[in-house]
Design an enzyme around this catalytic site. Structure first.
Site, PDB file in Angstrom:
ATOM      1  N   ASP A 240       4.947   1.037  -3.221  1.00 47.69           N
ATOM      2  CA  ASP A 240       3.841   0.461  -3.980  1.00 47.69           C
ATOM      3  C   ASP A 240       4.314  -0.745  -4.793  1.00 47.69           C
ATOM      4  O   ASP A 240       5.257  -0.638  -5.599  1.00 47.69           O
ATOM      5  CB  ASP A 240       3.240   1.522  -4.913  1.00 47.69           C
ATOM      6  CG  ASP A 240       2.003   1.016  -5.630  1.00 47.69           C
ATOM      7  OD1 ASP A 240       0.895   1.175  -5.085  1.00 47.69           O
ATOM      8  OD2 ASP A 240       2.144   0.440  -6.735  1.00 47.69           O
ATOM      9  N   ILE A 241       3.665  -1.875  -4.603  1.00 46.15           N
ATOM     10  CA  ILE A 241       4.082  -3.121  -5.261  1.00 46.15           C
ATOM     11  C   ILE A 241       3.932  -3.030  -6.775  1.00 46.15           C
ATOM     12  O   ILE A 241       4.774  -3.531  -7.529  1.00 46.15           O
ATOM     13  CB  ILE A 241       3.277  -4.316  -4.702  1.00 46.15           C
ATOM     14  CG1 ILE A 241       3.620  -4.524  -3.227  1.00 46.15           C
ATOM     15  CG2 ILE A 241       3.561  -5.589  -5.493  1.00 46.15           C
ATOM     16  CD1 ILE A 241       2.767  -5.553  -2.519  1.00 46.15           C
TER      17      ILE A 241
END
Length: 293
Positions: A240-241
C-alpha cells in the site's frame, strides 16, 4: 430508540471525520451522527447512529423507523467495532515506534464498510485510481444502479448488478476491464459460486487463496476486504502506497521502505497490525483542524 454505552476510549468525532471523505455518507459532524443503510430480513432500513458521550465515556443512541432487532444492533456494533478493546490495543503500541501516532489518534477504531458486498465493489472500483476519483466513480455506480431511502443511498444488490451489460458500467467512465470485474464477480455471488457472506468463517489465508482465483481480485483487494469488510485485526498491506509514505515519514527515510523492512518493523505490531495500518494512514490524512481551514 436504543441506548448503548461502551468502553472508552472511542473517538466517534474522528470516525465521522474519516467517513465524511466518502460523498455517499450522510453525516452531520456537529450533531455527531451518521445514517447507516442496512438490511433487516431482506428489507432496507436506515439506522441513525448518534454519539451522546465523550471519547473517554462513549455512549450512543440508535434511531430507525423500523423496530431494531438484536441482529440489527449486533450489526451496528460490528460496523463501528464497539466491542474491540481499544484501550488494550493502545497499550500494546505504547512501547513501540508508533506510540506517538497512537497517542495522537487515541480511540480511533477500525470502522467497517456497511456491507461486505459494498466493500468488495468499492475495492474493485478503487483499484489503480486516486482516492478522489475513486469516490466519484463509486458514487456514480451507486446513484446509477442503487436506490435511495430516507435520503440515504443503498448500493445495488449483486443479483441486480449481475444483469447489467458491460457498457452500462463503462458509461460511468470506468474501463471495460473493470466493468467485467464488477459484473462477473457479482454473477458469481448471485449464482452462489462465491459465498461472500460465509467468508467470515474462514481464515485470512483461506480467503486470500479462494478470492485471488477470481479474475480482477488480487492480494490488495483481498487485504482491503479483510480489513474493512471483515475487520480482521492482524493485516499489514506492505504494497500500500499510503502506508509506505507514512513509514517513510515516521522513520525519516530518504526513499520508500522495502517490503522486507516493513515486514521486519511490523513484527513488533503483531497481533494488531491492522491497527498499525489504520493509524499510519491516519498520520498522513487531513486532520479535523486542517479540514476546517
Amino acid at each position: 430508540m436504543v441506548k448503548l454505552k461502551i468502553e472508552g476510549p472511542y473517538d466517534f468525532d474522528r470516525v465521522l471525520q474519516r467517513l465524511s471523505i466518502d460523498p455517499l455518507m450522510v453525516i452531520d459532524q456537529k450533531e455527531r451522527f451518521v445514517q447507516v443503510p442496512i438490511y433487516q430480513g431482506g428489507e432496507p432500513i436506515v439506522v441513525k447512529v448518534q454519539a451522546t458521550g465523550t471519547k473517554s465515556d462513549p455512549a450512543f443512541q440508535l434511531f430507525s423507523q423500523a423496530d431494531l432487532t438484536p441482529a440489527d444492533i449486533d450489526h451496528i456494533k460490528a460496523i463501528f467495532q464497539w466491542e474491540q478493546p481499544l484501550n488494550e490495543i493502545g497499550a500494546h503500541f505504547a512501547d513501540t515506534d508508533l506510540a506517538a501516532i497512537f497517542q495522537e489518534h487515541e480511540g480511533t477504531p477500525l470502522v467497517l464498510d456497511f456491507d461486505l458486498y459494498h466493500c468488495l465493489m468499492k475495492c474493485i472500483i478503487h483499484q489503480q485510481v486516486n482516492m478522489k476519483f475513486a469516490h466519484t466513480l463509486t458514487q456514480r455506480f451507486v446513484h446509477t444502479f442503487g436506490f435511495e431511502k430516507e435520503g440515504v443511498w443503498f448500493y445495488p444488490k449483486p443479483e441486480d448488478v449481475a444483469k447489467l451489460e458491460y457498457e452500462q458500467i463503462t458509461e460511468l467512465k470506468m474501463s471495460r476491464r473493470k466493468a467485467e470485474y464488477i459484473i462477473d464477480t457479482s454473477k458469481l455471488i448471485a449464482q452462489g459460486d462465491l459465498p461472500l457472506y460465509k467468508l467470515h468463517t474462514k481464515t485470512d489465508e483461506e480467503i486470500l487463496k479462494e478470492l485471488v482465483k477470481i479474475r480482477g481480485i488480487g492480494p490488495w483487494t483481498v487485504q482491503n476486504l479483510l480489513l474493512f469488510g471483515l475487520g480482521r485485526q492482524n493485516l499489514f498491506p506492505v504494497a500500500d502506497i499510503g502506508i509506505q509514505n507514512a513509514i517513510k515519514i515516521l522513520k525519516d527515510l530518504d526513499q520508500k521502505p522495502t517490503a522486507l523492512q516493513m515486514q521486519e518493523w511490523a513484527k513488533a505490531w503483531d497481533p494488531y497490525m491492522s491497527y498499525a495500518s489504520l493509524y499510519l494512514w491516519r498520520s498522513i490524512e487531513p486532520q479535523p483542524e486542517e479540514l476546517v481551514t
